[in-house]
Scaffold this active site. Structure first.
Site, PDB file in Angstrom:
ATOM      1  N   GLU A  45       0.808  -1.221   0.000  1.00  0.00           N
ATOM      2  CA  GLU A  45       0.000   0.000   0.000  1.00  0.00           C
ATOM      3  C   GLU A  45       0.843   1.273   0.000  1.00  0.00           C
ATOM      4  O   GLU A  45       0.775   2.080   0.924  1.00  0.00           O
ATOM      5  CB  GLU A  45      -0.953  -0.010   1.195  1.00  0.00           C
ATOM      6  CG  GLU A  45      -1.941  -1.160   1.144  1.00  0.00           C
ATOM      7  CD  GLU A  45      -3.036  -1.069   2.195  1.00  0.00           C
ATOM      8  OE1 GLU A  45      -2.802  -0.478   3.252  1.00  0.00           O
ATOM      9  OE2 GLU A  45      -4.127  -1.590   1.941  1.00  0.00           O
ATOM     10  N   GLU A  54      -6.906  -7.802  -0.866  1.00  0.00           N
ATOM     11  CA  GLU A  54      -7.350  -7.790   0.527  1.00  0.00           C
ATOM     12  C   GLU A  54      -8.799  -7.328   0.605  1.00  0.00           C
ATOM     13  O   GLU A  54      -9.179  -6.355  -0.045  1.00  0.00           O
ATOM     14  CB  GLU A  54      -6.534  -6.795   1.362  1.00  0.00           C
ATOM     15  CG  GLU A  54      -5.099  -7.145   1.558  1.00  0.00           C
ATOM     16  CD  GLU A  54      -4.392  -6.108   2.445  1.00  0.00           C
ATOM     17  OE1 GLU A  54      -5.067  -5.403   3.213  1.00  0.00           O
ATOM     18  OE2 GLU A  54      -3.168  -6.001   2.346  1.00  0.00           O
ATOM     19  N   TRP A  67     -10.066  -0.498  12.125  1.00  0.00           N
ATOM     20  CA  TRP A  67      -9.458   0.829  12.034  1.00  0.00           C
ATOM     21  C   TRP A  67     -10.447   1.974  11.850  1.00  0.00           C
ATOM     22  O   TRP A  67     -10.042   3.111  11.721  1.00  0.00           O
ATOM     23  CB  TRP A  67      -8.388   0.852  10.945  1.00  0.00           C
ATOM     24  CG  TRP A  67      -8.723   0.112   9.683  1.00  0.00           C
ATOM     25  CD1 TRP A  67      -8.313  -1.155   9.364  1.00  0.00           C
ATOM     26  CD2 TRP A  67      -9.511   0.563   8.572  1.00  0.00           C
ATOM     27  NE1 TRP A  67      -8.800  -1.519   8.121  1.00  0.00           N
ATOM     28  CE2 TRP A  67      -9.530  -0.487   7.610  1.00  0.00           C
ATOM     29  CE3 TRP A  67     -10.202   1.743   8.288  1.00  0.00           C
ATOM     30  CZ2 TRP A  67     -10.211  -0.388   6.397  1.00  0.00           C
ATOM     31  CZ3 TRP A  67     -10.882   1.841   7.073  1.00  0.00           C
ATOM     32  CH2 TRP A  67     -10.877   0.788   6.148  1.00  0.00           C
ATOM     33  N   HIS A  93      -9.230  -7.292  14.115  1.00  0.00           N
ATOM     34  CA  HIS A  93      -9.613  -7.280  12.694  1.00  0.00           C
ATOM     35  C   HIS A  93     -10.076  -8.677  12.316  1.00  0.00           C
ATOM     36  O   HIS A  93      -9.444  -9.668  12.667  1.00  0.00           O
ATOM     37  CB  HIS A  93      -8.389  -6.881  11.864  1.00  0.00           C
ATOM     38  CG  HIS A  93      -8.684  -6.543  10.433  1.00  0.00           C
ATOM     39  ND1 HIS A  93      -9.085  -7.481   9.505  1.00  0.00           N
ATOM     40  CD2 HIS A  93      -8.623  -5.359   9.777  1.00  0.00           C
ATOM     41  CE1 HIS A  93      -9.251  -6.872   8.331  1.00  0.00           C
ATOM     42  NE2 HIS A  93      -8.984  -5.593   8.467  1.00  0.00           N
TER      43      HIS A  93
HETATM   44  C1  GAL Z   1      -4.446  -2.962   4.737  1.00  0.00           C
HETATM   45  C2  GAL Z   1      -3.065  -3.513   4.924  1.00  0.00           C
HETATM   46  C3  GAL Z   1      -3.047  -4.760   5.763  1.00  0.00           C
HETATM   47  C4  GAL Z   1      -3.949  -4.583   6.946  1.00  0.00           C
HETATM   48  C5  GAL Z   1      -5.338  -4.275   6.488  1.00  0.00           C
HETATM   49  C6  GAL Z   1      -6.333  -4.120   7.598  1.00  0.00           C
HETATM   50  O1  GAL Z   1      -4.377  -1.590   4.698  1.00  0.00           O
HETATM   51  O2  GAL Z   1      -2.423  -3.756   3.701  1.00  0.00           O
HETATM   52  O3  GAL Z   1      -1.727  -5.004   6.168  1.00  0.00           O
HETATM   53  O4  GAL Z   1      -3.452  -3.552   7.739  1.00  0.00           O
HETATM   54  O5  GAL Z   1      -5.329  -3.085   5.770  1.00  0.00           O
HETATM   55  O6  GAL Z   1      -7.600  -3.770   7.111  1.00  0.00           O
END
Ligand code: GAL
Length: 673
Positions: A157, A310, A318, A361
Site C-alpha cells: 500500500e 485484501e 481501524w 480485525h
Molecule cells: C491494509 C493492509 C493490511 C492490513 C489491512 C487491515 O491496509 O495492507 O496489512 O493492515 O489493511 O484492514
C-alpha cells in the site's frame, strides 16, 4: 518483446485464486501445520507471505535468517498453496530508524515519525533504498526457483510522504528535470504572486507548514513528485525481482481511489493490478462505491483481470466504530469483485492476530477457531469458487467510459477555491450511480485513453485538462461519440493556471456553451431547476452562469439570480444525423435528475443496461457469457430474465425470472440445450 506474465500465469491450472495474507511469524510452528490443513480444506490456493517480516528476516543489519521462511514456503508448496511473496520493505525494523534516523519520515510541520507502527520510511532516503534493495535481492535470489513462488508483492500500500531535507533535494532534482531552469519553474508556479520568486534551487522546499495558503502549483508538483518518488522505489525493487524471476508476475497492492498515488502511472509498471478494498458495512452507497472501485481496477489493468488482494470477512478494526458484516455479506462482496473482472478473491488475513494493532480485525480463521459460522462460510465460499473457474480470464465488456485523473483531483482539491463542497471522487460517484443502477458497465479510464471504442464518455469533473486531452474529448464527440461533462471542468492547465476567457475554455466549442461565473449555492437552499418540458427538479451546492452557443438548454435554473439561464445543455457535436452529442451540466443535480440526464445520454448513445427492469438494490453485470445478479437490498427481489440460463452457483435452471433473497447472487450462463 516477450509478453509479461500476468493474471493468466496465476490462474492457469489453478482457476480462480482464493486465499489471503498469511503471517505465520506471529504463530508457533505447530500452528502452521494446522493452517496448511485448514487452507486445503477451504480451497485456499494463494497466500501472501512476508509483508511485515523484515525484522524477523534480518534481526540486525546484514544478519539474516531465512530458514523459517524456507519452511513456510515448503509447507505451502506441499499443500498446493501458491505463494505471493512480499518484499518486507513497508515496515522497516527498528534498527533502521535507530541507527539511521534520516530514514524516518518527516511530516509537513517538521516532526519525525517514529517506528513502533509501520510505514516509517522516507521514499527518498538513500539509506532506506540501499537497505531495502539489499533485503529484496537476498529474498529474490533465495526463492527464485522455489516451486511455491507464484507472484511477487512489492512493499504494501504505497502512499508514504516525507518532507525532510533529503526529500527536498530529490524534489529539486525532479523539478530540474521537469522545468530545466528556474525561470521556467517560476513561471509555472506563478511566483510573482505573493513575492514567491526563487532565485536559487536551494531555496525550494517541499510545501511545509506555512502561515497561510501554499502555492497551488507548487503543491500540485509536490504531489506529482511524491507519487513518482514512490514509483521509482517500487521500480527499483521490481527490477531486482524481474532479474531473478523473469517469468513471475509482480504486483503491489492499490487502495482504490487513493489520493496520494497516481495509479495510472503505476499500473503500467505492474504485471498484475491488485487492490485492497474494505467497504464500510454501514454505508448505503457501498455497493456502488465498490463497483466503481472495481471498474477502476479493471481500467488500470487495461481491461484484463485483476486481483482483489485484501478484503475483510467481517469487521475491520481501524474505523472508530466497526460494524460487522452480516452472514452472506463477504461472499456477496467477493462475487461482486469476480463479476467486475477479478480473477482472485483474497482476504486480510488468514488467521486473526492475537496481538498487535490489528488484533480485532476479522480474518478467515477467527480467534474462536475453525468451528465457527464465519470459518464455515469461508470454506463454503472457497468450494463454490472452484465451480466458477470458467469465469477466469473472461472480459467485462463496457460501452461507457468514465474519465478520471489524479492530477486533476489533486489540483481541484486545493485550498482557496470557490467551494470545497465540489470534490472529484464525490462527483465521480454521483455520475457513476445512475449507470450502476441501470446495470450499465463502465470502464474507468484516464483522459489520455483511446476513447474511440466507447459509445458514451462521461467526464464528471476534469478541473485540470491539458490541451491534448481536451482536443481528444472534442474529437471524440465530433467523431460521433456522446460526451457528458460535469461542472467546474476545463478550468486550469497542467500548471494549475486558470485558462482565461469564457469557461470551459478548451471544451467550449464542442459543448456549444460557455460560462462566465462559478456561483456556489448556500448549503441549505435547494437550487430550483426546470426541464425544457416544464417539470421541476432541484440541484444543490453549485451553479454557473452559462450561455448556450449552439447547444440547446435541456434544463434551466428556475429561481434566484440565474432564473432562465441554462443549467444542463446538449449540443449536437457531430457533423450529421446519428452523430455525437456533447452535454454540459452546470450544477449538481439531485440524484434522480442526474439519472435523467444520464438516461438521455445513454439513449443518445444507443446503450442499454445488462437487463431492463432491474429492481432497486440489484446489481447486474455481464462478464464473458455470464450474467451476474447481486442483491444488495434488504428485501427479496424478483428479476425478469430474457433467456433460459443455468446458475453456475447452484446448478439451478432459471427461466423467465429469478428470485434473489437479500445478499443472494446468481451467475447465469445461457442454458445450452
Ligand atoms: C491494509 C493492509 C493490511 C492490513 C489491512 C487491515 O491496509 O495492507 O496489512 O493492515 O489493511 O484492514
Amino acid at each position: 518483446m516477450t509478453a509479461r506474465p500476468g493474471m493468466h500465469t496465476l490462474t492457469a491450472g489453478r482457476g480462480l485464486l482464493f486465499g489471503g495474507d498469511y503471517n505465520p511469524e506471529q504463530w508457533p510452528e505447530e500452528v502452521w501445520a494446522q493452517d496448511a490443513e485448514l487452507m486445503r480444506a477451504a480451497g485456499v490456493n494463494l497466500v501472501t507471505v512476508g509483508v511485515f517480516s523484515w525484522a524477523r528476516l534480518e534481526p540486525e543489519p546484514d544478519v539474516r535468517d531465512f530458514t523459517w521462511l524456507d519452511r513456510v514456503l515448503d509447507l505451502m508448496g506441499e499443500n498446493g498453496v501458491a505463494v505471493d511473496l512480499a518484499t518486507p520493505t513497508a515496515s522497516p525494523p527498528p534498527w533502521l530508524g535507530h541507527r539511521w534516523p534520516q530514514t524516518l519520515p518527516v511530516d509537513e510541520s517538521g516532526h519525525r515519525l517514529w517506528y513502533g507502527s509501520r510505514n516509517q520510511f522516507c521514499p527518498s532516503s538513500p539509506v532506506y533504498r540501499e537497505r531495502a534493495l539489499s533485503i529484496v535481492s537476498a529474498l529474490a535470489s533465495r526463492y527464485a526457483s522455489h516451486p511455491a513462488l507464484a507472484l511477487w508483492h512489492v512493499g504494501n500500500e504505497y502512499g508514504q510522504v516525507c518532507h525532510c531535507d533529503e526529500s527536498a533535494a530529490a524534489f529539486r532534482a525532479w523539478l530540474r528535470e521537469r522545468y530545466g531552469d528556474l525561470g521556467t519553474l517560476n513561471e509555472a508556479w506563478g511566483t510573482t504572486f505573493w513575492s514567491q520568486r526563487y532565485d536559487d534551487w536551494a531555496e525550494i522546499v517541499p510545501p511545509r507548514l506555512a502561515p497561510y495558503i501554499v502555492n497551488p502549483s507548487q503543491r500540485l508538483d509536490w504531489r506529482r513528485f511524491c507519487s513518482d518518488a514512490l514509483l521509482e522505489h517500487y521500480r527499483a525493487e521490481r527490477d531486482i525481482l524481474r532479474e531473478h524471476t523473469p517469468g513471475t508476475p509482480v504486483t503491489t497492492n492499490f487502495m482504490g481511489l487513493f489520493k496520494p498515488v497516481d495509479y495510472w502511472s503505476w499500473a503500467a509498471e505492474e504485471d498484475v493490478v491488485s487492490n485492497d478494498w474494505y467497504p464500510e458495512p454501514g454505508d448505503p452507497l457501498a455497493p456502488a462505491r465498490t463497483a466503481l472501485t472495481h471498474d477502476l481496477m479493471r481500467g488500470l489493468a487495461g481491461g484484463r483481470p485483476w486481483l482483489l488482494m485484501e478484503q475483510a470477512t467481517s469487521a475491520v478494526n481501524w474505523r472508530p466504530h466497526n460494524l460487522p458484516k452480516p452472514p452472506g455479506q463477504f461472499r456477496l462482496e467477493s462475487l461482486q469483485a469476480l463479476a467486475r473482472g477479478a480473477d482472485g478473491l483474497c482476504y486480510f488475513q488468514w488467521r486473526a492476530s492475537r496481538f498487535g494493532a490489528e488484533r480485532f480485525h476479522a480474518a478467515m480463521v477467527p480467534h474462536a477457531g475453525q468451528d465457527t459460522r464465519l470459518h464455515a462460510a469461508v470454506r463454503a465460499h472457497g468450494r463454490e469458487l472452484r465451480g466458477l473457474a470458467s469465469v477466469a480470464g473472461t472480459p467485462v465488456p463496457a460501452r461507457v467510459a468514465m474519465v478520471f485523473d489524479w492530477a486533476s483531483w489533486w489540483a481541484l482539491e486545493e485550498r482557496g477555491r470557490p467551494s470545497d463542497r465540489l470534490n472529484a471522487t464525490d462527483q465521480l460517484l454521483s455520475y457513476y450511480l445512475p449507470l450502476w443502477e441501470r446495470g450499465v458497465s463502465v470502464d474507468v479510464v484516464p483522459p489520455s485513453a483511446d476513447l474511440s471504442g466507447y459509445a458514451l464518455v462521461v467526464v464528471p469533473n476534469l478541473f485540470l485538462v491539458g490541451d491534448r486531452d481536451a482536443a481528444a474529448l472534442t474529437a471524440y464527440a465530433r467523431g460521433g461519440g456522446v460526451l457528458v461533462v460535469g461542472p467546474f471542468s476545463g478550468v486550469v492547465d497542467e500548471r494549475s493556471h486558470v485558462r482565461t476567457g469564457r469557461f470551459p475554455a478548451p471544451l467550449r466549442e464542442v459543448l456549444g456553451a460557455s460560462g462566465e461565473e462559478w456561483l456556489p449555492a448556500p448549503d441549505d437552499v435547494p437550487v430550483r431547476c426546470r426541464w425544457a418540458g416544464g417539470a421541476a427538479f432541484t440541484a444543490h451546492t453549485w451553479t454557473e452562469l452559462v450561455a448556450a452557443e449552439g447547444a440547446e438548454a435541456v434544463a434551466e435554473f428556475a429561481g434566484g439570480d440565474l432564473a432562465g439561464s441554462p443549467a444542463v445543455l446538449r449540443h449536437p457535436a457531430g457533423a450529421g444525423p446519428g452523430s455525437g452529442s456533447a452535454w454540459y451540466v452546470a450544477t449538481m443535480p439531485e440524484p434522480a435528475a442526474l439519472g435523467e440526464i444520464i438516461a438521455r445520454a445513454l439513449a443518445d448513445a444507443g446503450v442499454a443496461g445488462a437487463l431492463p427492469g432491474l429492481p432497486p438494490g440489484v446489481e447486474a453485470v455481464r462478464r464473458g457469457d455470464v450474467l451476474f445478479l447481486l442483491n444488495h437490498g434488504a428485501e427479496s427481489a424478483v428479476v425478469p430474465i430474457t433467456e433460459q440460463a443455468e446458475d453456475l452457483l447452484t446448478g439451478a435452471v432459471a427461466d423467465g425470472e429469478v428470485t434473489l433473497a437479500p445478499r443472494d447472487v446468481v451467475a447465469l450462463r445461457p442454458h445450452a440445450e
